[in-house]
Enzyme design. Structure first.
Site, PDB file in Angstrom:
ATOM      1  N   ASP A  49       0.837  -1.265   0.106  1.00  0.00           N
ATOM      2  CA  ASP A  49       0.048   0.104  -0.097  1.00  0.00           C
ATOM      3  C   ASP A  49       0.804   1.080   0.085  1.00  0.00           C
ATOM      4  OD1 ASP A  49       1.090  -0.136   2.546  1.00  0.00           O
ATOM      5  OD2 ASP A  49      -1.021  -0.207   3.656  1.00  0.00           O
ATOM      6  N   GLU A 183       8.664  -3.760  11.247  1.00  0.00           N
ATOM      7  CA  GLU A 183       9.138  -2.282  10.884  1.00  0.00           C
ATOM      8  C   GLU A 183       9.282  -1.332  11.919  1.00  0.00           C
ATOM      9  OE1 GLU A 183       6.581  -0.610   7.872  1.00  0.00           O
ATOM     10  OE2 GLU A 183       7.601   1.300   7.801  1.00  0.00           O
TER      11      GLU A 183
HETATM   12  O1  KIV Z   1       3.374  -1.178   1.737  1.00  0.00           O
HETATM   13  C1  KIV Z   1       4.678  -1.352   1.936  1.00  0.00           C
HETATM   14  O2  KIV Z   1       5.368  -1.046   0.863  1.00  0.00           O
HETATM   15  C2  KIV Z   1       5.098  -2.148   3.136  1.00  0.00           C
HETATM   16  C3  KIV Z   1       6.648  -2.360   3.333  1.00  0.00           C
HETATM   17  C4  KIV Z   1       7.080  -1.108   3.575  1.00  0.00           C
HETATM   18  C5  KIV Z   1       6.897  -3.419   4.146  1.00  0.00           C
HETATM   19  O3  KIV Z   1       4.310  -2.338   3.724  1.00  0.00           O
END
Ligand code: KIV
Length: 266
Positions: A49, A183
């Site tokens: 997302d 994260e």
């Molecule tokens: O949406 C995304 O790119 C993510 C990553 C940062 C893990 O969730």
């Protein structure tokens, strides 16, 4: 004739932890970049997302819709032959109850060639992770900094609540998640979680001890604008490459130097 799946499967992905094979995961949102990442041999591609920010130009990840993410997942799914493809459940689809989450996760698996979904949350999402998994929809969890909760968290900050992070990670695994993104958490804590869990941890801003690492494509190739977080390593400067090519094209057109005879038909 059924399609032959040569892709890395969810159990193979999960098994890499026990084989001590480090996992690389990169985001992609379209056919050509997904094909290049797949050719590079990354083990997993995430239709994240993050597209809300890096593709659509919004200030956070809250804006991308389910239909939009499905459209991009279709493009990516069509390109990938080898990697495991995971798709984010966009805000707030996993908060609408287990049945809705199954309906939306089911649409993603039905309408795209992608194999799993990712959702942000741990303990408070355990029932959703359990329901999706029971329905045959593999789930990757995502704990620590959860960008979809940016307003609750008060910004993009390192998450240090050890007790909560241990509880969230354990709850996600117990509910059936096959992997988990960590994260923006201290490296020592990510190490502890990685040792505690049987499922692979995929870090972003979580240090080197994780079983794998994920980066947003636009950060990795140097196409994002503005400030980069500390955890980003830029492996290329694609923005400069595009800027230079487009500037030279503009100059050639203005000077009448393009097209030349070699680009013209007789
Ligand atoms: O949406 C995304 O790119 C993510 C990553 C940062 C893990 O969730």
């Amino acid at each position: 004739m059924p399609e032959r799946i040569a892709r890395i499967t969810v159990p193979e992905f999960a098994g890499m932890k026990h084989q001590r094979r480090k996992i690389s995961m990169v985001t992609a949102y379209d056919y050509p970049t997904a094909a290049v990442l797949d050719a590079a041999g990354v083990e997993s591609i995430l239709v994240g997302d993050s597209m809300s920010m890096v593709v659509q130009g919004h200030e956070n990840t809250l804006h991308v819709t389910l239909d939009e993410i499905i459209y991009h997942a279709e493009l990516v799914g069509r390109a990938v032959q080898h990697a495991l493809v995971v798709v984010d459940l966009p805000f707030p689809t996993n908060h609408l109850g287990v049945h809705k989450a199954i309906e939306y996760g089911g649409r993603i698996l039905k309408q795209t060639r992608c194999q799993a979904v990712k959702l942000e949350g741990g303990a408070e999402q355990a029932d959703v992770i359990r329901g999706l998994t029971a329905a045959g929809i593999p789930v990757m969890a995502h704990v620590g900094l959860r960008p979809q909760s940016v307003h609750v968290m008060g910004g993009y900050k390192v998450q240090r609540d050890e007790e909560r992070l241990l509880e969230d990670s354990r709850a996600a695994e117990d509910a059936g998640a096959f992997g988990i993104v960590l994260e923006c958490i201290p490296a020592a804590l990510a190490d502890k979680i990685t040792n505690m869990l049987r499922i692979p941890t995929i870090g972003i801003g979580a240090g080197a001890a994780c079983d794998g690492q994920v980066l947003v494509l636009h950060d990795l190739i140097g196409l994002s604008e503005g400030h980069s977080p500390k955890f980003v390593k830029r492996y290329a400067d694609v923005r400069s490459v595009i800027l230079d090519a487009a500037t030279r094209f503009r100059d050639d057109v203005r000077a009448g130097a393009f097209p030349g005879p070699e680009h013209s038909y007789k």
